[in-house]
Structure formats: structure tokens, C-alpha cells
Scaffold this motif. Structure first.
Motif, PDB file in Angstrom:
ATOM      1  N   GLN A   1      46.570  44.077  91.701  1.00  0.00           N
ATOM      2  CA  GLN A   1      46.889  45.340  91.035  1.00  0.00           C
ATOM      3  C   GLN A   1      45.988  45.503  89.821  1.00  0.00           C
ATOM      4  O   GLN A   1      45.864  44.605  89.012  1.00  0.00           O
ATOM      5  CB  GLN A   1      48.352  45.343  90.612  1.00  0.00           C
ATOM      6  CG  GLN A   1      48.788  46.635  89.968  1.00  0.00           C
ATOM      7  CD  GLN A   1      50.243  46.571  89.545  1.00  0.00           C
ATOM      8  OE1 GLN A   1      50.873  45.543  89.623  1.00  0.00           O
ATOM      9  NE2 GLN A   1      50.763  47.681  89.070  1.00  0.00           N
ATOM     10  N   GLY A   2      45.345  46.664  89.690  1.00  0.00           N
ATOM     11  CA  GLY A   2      44.495  46.928  88.544  1.00  0.00           C
ATOM     12  C   GLY A   2      45.323  47.479  87.391  1.00  0.00           C
ATOM     13  O   GLY A   2      46.469  47.881  87.562  1.00  0.00           O
ATOM     14  N   GLY A   3      44.755  47.481  86.197  1.00  0.00           N
ATOM     15  CA  GLY A   3      45.447  48.049  85.041  1.00  0.00           C
ATOM     16  C   GLY A   3      46.348  47.039  84.356  1.00  0.00           C
ATOM     17  O   GLY A   3      46.350  45.849  84.657  1.00  0.00           O
ATOM     18  N   LEU A   4      47.137  47.546  83.438  1.00  0.00           N
ATOM     19  CA  LEU A   4      48.024  46.711  82.635  1.00  0.00           C
ATOM     20  C   LEU A   4      49.462  46.880  83.105  1.00  0.00           C
ATOM     21  O   LEU A   4      49.869  47.975  83.471  1.00  0.00           O
ATOM     22  CB  LEU A   4      47.926  47.119  81.164  1.00  0.00           C
ATOM     23  CG  LEU A   4      46.525  47.079  80.552  1.00  0.00           C
ATOM     24  CD1 LEU A   4      46.541  47.660  79.158  1.00  0.00           C
ATOM     25  CD2 LEU A   4      45.996  45.667  80.530  1.00  0.00           C
ATOM     26  N   ASN A   5      50.225  45.794  83.032  1.00  0.00           N
ATOM     27  CA  ASN A   5      51.624  45.919  83.445  1.00  0.00           C
ATOM     28  C   ASN A   5      52.431  46.660  82.380  1.00  0.00           C
ATOM     29  O   ASN A   5      51.955  46.908  81.271  1.00  0.00           O
ATOM     30  CB  ASN A   5      52.232  44.552  83.774  1.00  0.00           C
ATOM     31  CG  ASN A   5      52.372  43.643  82.559  1.00  0.00           C
ATOM     32  OD1 ASN A   5      52.640  44.108  81.457  1.00  0.00           O
ATOM     33  ND2 ASN A   5      52.207  42.344  82.765  1.00  0.00           N
ATOM     34  N   ALA A   6      53.639  47.050  82.729  1.00  0.00           N
ATOM     35  CA  ALA A   6      54.474  47.886  81.858  1.00  0.00           C
ATOM     36  C   ALA A   6      54.764  47.218  80.515  1.00  0.00           C
ATOM     37  O   ALA A   6      54.802  47.886  79.481  1.00  0.00           O
ATOM     38  CB  ALA A   6      55.783  48.231  82.563  1.00  0.00           C
ATOM     39  N   GLU A   7      54.962  45.913  80.508  1.00  0.00           N
ATOM     40  CA  GLU A   7      55.268  45.211  79.252  1.00  0.00           C
ATOM     41  C   GLU A   7      54.082  45.274  78.286  1.00  0.00           C
ATOM     42  O   GLU A   7      54.247  45.553  77.099  1.00  0.00           O
ATOM     43  CB  GLU A   7      55.627  43.749  79.535  1.00  0.00           C
ATOM     44  CG  GLU A   7      55.985  42.982  78.271  1.00  0.00           C
ATOM     45  CD  GLU A   7      56.277  41.518  78.543  1.00  0.00           C
ATOM     46  OE1 GLU A   7      56.391  40.776  77.558  1.00  0.00           O
ATOM     47  OE2 GLU A   7      56.401  41.126  79.713  1.00  0.00           O
TER      48      GLU A   7
END
Length: 72
Positions: free
Chosen positions: A17-23
Motif C-alpha cells: 500500500q502506498g502513502g501514509l497510514n491513518a495514524e
């Protein structure tokens, strides 16, 4: 060297998964809000407020009074 660049430009591989996680996004958002609030609380420096008042006044009118060397 070319191999490393081509692998990096392809983005995340299958199943990743690309990008940053919700936290992480939440933490960044919280820090940005805290920094922005601090800047807003500082207010506008007096010299800037005076300059804005002069520019807004009828005699200021947005005209340049200082001589320039022809460059803008």
C-alpha cells in the motif's frame, strides 16, 4: 544505478500500500494544527499592520513613491 532508479520510479510493488497510514496522517495533522495555531496567535507585526494601513489609505492608493531602476 539505473536499476535502483527504475525500481524506485515504479512505486510500490504488488500487494504493497502506498502513502501514509491513518495514524501517521493524524499525527502529522495534529502537529501542523499546533504549529499553525502558534503562528496565528503571534498576530501581525506592527510594521506590517502600518504598511497595510498605508496601502489601504486614499493617499497610498497603491502608487509607488520610491524611484526604481526600471525593473519590476
Amino acid at each position: 544505478m539505473k536499476d535502483a532508479k527504475s525500481q524506485m520510479s515504479k512505486g510500490p510493488g504488488p500487494g504493497k500500500q502506498g502513502g501514509l497510514n491513518a495514524e501517521i496522517q493524524s499525527r502529522i495533522g495534529h502537529q501542523l494544527r499546533a504549529m499553525y495555531d502558534d503562528v496565528v496567535r503571534q498576530g501581525v507585526p506592527d510594521r506590517f499592520a502600518d504598511l497595510i494601513r498605508k496601502l489601504d489609505s486614499p493617499e497610498g492608493g497603491g502608487h509607488h513613491t520610491a524611484k526604481t531602476d526600471g525593473r519590476e
